[in-house]
Design an enzyme around this catalytic site. Structure first.
Site, PDB file in Angstrom:
ATOM      1  N   ASN A  91      -4.475   5.138   5.527  1.00  0.00           N
ATOM      2  CA  ASN A  91      -3.120   5.673   5.583  1.00  0.00           C
ATOM      3  C   ASN A  91      -2.083   4.680   5.069  1.00  0.00           C
ATOM      4  O   ASN A  91      -2.316   3.466   5.048  1.00  0.00           O
ATOM      5  CB  ASN A  91      -2.759   6.055   7.023  1.00  0.00           C
ATOM      6  CG  ASN A  91      -3.410   7.349   7.449  1.00  0.00           C
ATOM      7  OD1 ASN A  91      -3.616   8.231   6.629  1.00  0.00           O
ATOM      8  ND2 ASN A  91      -3.731   7.467   8.735  1.00  0.00           N
ATOM      9  N   HIS A  92      -0.940   5.211   4.677  1.00  0.00           N
ATOM     10  CA  HIS A  92       0.258   4.430   4.397  1.00  0.00           C
ATOM     11  C   HIS A  92       1.298   4.800   5.452  1.00  0.00           C
ATOM     12  O   HIS A  92       1.259   5.893   6.023  1.00  0.00           O
ATOM     13  CB  HIS A  92       0.802   4.735   3.005  1.00  0.00           C
ATOM     14  CG  HIS A  92      -0.104   4.311   1.898  1.00  0.00           C
ATOM     15  ND1 HIS A  92       0.320   4.208   0.595  1.00  0.00           N
ATOM     16  CD2 HIS A  92      -1.418   3.956   1.884  1.00  0.00           C
ATOM     17  CE1 HIS A  92      -0.678   3.826  -0.175  1.00  0.00           C
ATOM     18  NE2 HIS A  92      -1.752   3.667   0.587  1.00  0.00           N
ATOM     19  N   ASP A  93       2.211   3.888   5.691  1.00  0.00           N
ATOM     20  CA  ASP A  93       3.274   4.164   6.659  1.00  0.00           C
ATOM     21  C   ASP A  93       4.231   5.193   6.066  1.00  0.00           C
ATOM     22  O   ASP A  93       4.819   4.969   5.009  1.00  0.00           O
ATOM     23  CB  ASP A  93       4.011   2.872   6.994  1.00  0.00           C
ATOM     24  CG  ASP A  93       4.879   3.010   8.237  1.00  0.00           C
ATOM     25  OD1 ASP A  93       5.226   4.154   8.591  1.00  0.00           O
ATOM     26  OD2 ASP A  93       5.203   1.977   8.842  1.00  0.00           O
ATOM     27  N   THR A  99       6.428   5.092   0.754  1.00  0.00           N
ATOM     28  CA  THR A  99       5.105   4.860   1.350  1.00  0.00           C
ATOM     29  C   THR A  99       4.367   3.717   0.663  1.00  0.00           C
ATOM     30  O   THR A  99       3.220   3.425   1.013  1.00  0.00           O
ATOM     31  CB  THR A  99       4.236   6.125   1.247  1.00  0.00           C
ATOM     32  OG1 THR A  99       4.098   6.484  -0.139  1.00  0.00           O
ATOM     33  CG2 THR A  99       4.858   7.274   2.023  1.00  0.00           C
TER      34      THR A  99
END
Length: 218
Positions: A91-93, A99
């Site tokens: 995942n990315h934030d 992102t």
């Protein structure tokens, strides 16, 4: 009957004594602090990793030793060619405007990047689960025992025991058995029997007479 132990790297052997390099018992080849695999679960790939120790990164490429979530796979699983478990560190934030993961491009911040991501739950796969070719299992998925995942499916969330899932996004198209039968099968839990009992009653386990299977339950 000769049956390989769960710590056999290549458990499929031909009559001439040679083994099938495409097929491995995962418990024998995965030594990763965030992955747990039950006895006799195998993976098969037409393009297997160069070294048996590379199976962890092949199946779960985003699960690192310092990851906070885990991948837990039950006993007697069947994992086909190209399957990937996409865990939370993929995942990315997404809480801000961009992102883009700037931190992974900075050596001083690289190791701490995963700590900035929202904490995800473990990915848990039940017993006797068949995951078809090129399927993707999403972060935090919970697949019940006896589940079948169709080829190319993208699966997340909670999947009930003995469900059949296909498509992208993955959807349950049917249950393999009626609810009362599923409950009986979970009570039998044949995957927890001693391997000698399993082999003795193989015909019942792969058959369809649940009453007869209950009668010999260990």
């Amino acid at each position: 009957m000769k049956f390989p132990s769960p710590d056999t790297v290549h458990p499929v052997r031909f009559p001439d004594g040679t083994s099938l390099p495409n097929n491995v018992f995962l418990k024998a080849v995965i030594d990763h602090p965030r992955i747990e695999v039950g006895d006799y679960t195998y993976a098969n790939d037409f393009d297997p990793p160069a070294a048996p120790s590379d199976w962890a990164s092949r199946l779960a490429p985003y699960l690192f030793p310092n990851s906070r979530d885990r991948l837990i796979i039950g006993k007697f699983g069947q994992i086909a060619h190209g399957v990937r478990f996409i865990t939370h560190d993929a995942n990315h934030d997404m809480r801000g405007i961009s992102t883009f993961p700037f931190a992974i491009h900075d050596p001083e911040r690289f190791s701490g990047y995963t700590d900035t991501l929202p904490r995800g739950r473990d990915t848990i796969i039940g017993h006797d689960v068949w995951i078809g070719a090129e399927a993707r299992v999403l972060p935090g998925a919970r697949l019940g025992s006896g589940v079948i995942i169709g080829s190319g499916a993208v699966v997340g969330g909670e999947i009930a025991d003995y469900s059949v899932v296909v498509g992208n996004p993955g959807r349950v198209i049917r249950s393999r058995f009626a609810p009362e039968v599923v409950e009986r099968l979970l009570q039998v839990a044949w995957w927890d029997w001693p391997i000698e009992n399993i082999l003795e009653h193989e015909a019942l386990i792969v058959g369809a007479d649940i009453t007869a299977l209950e009668a010999v339950a260990a």
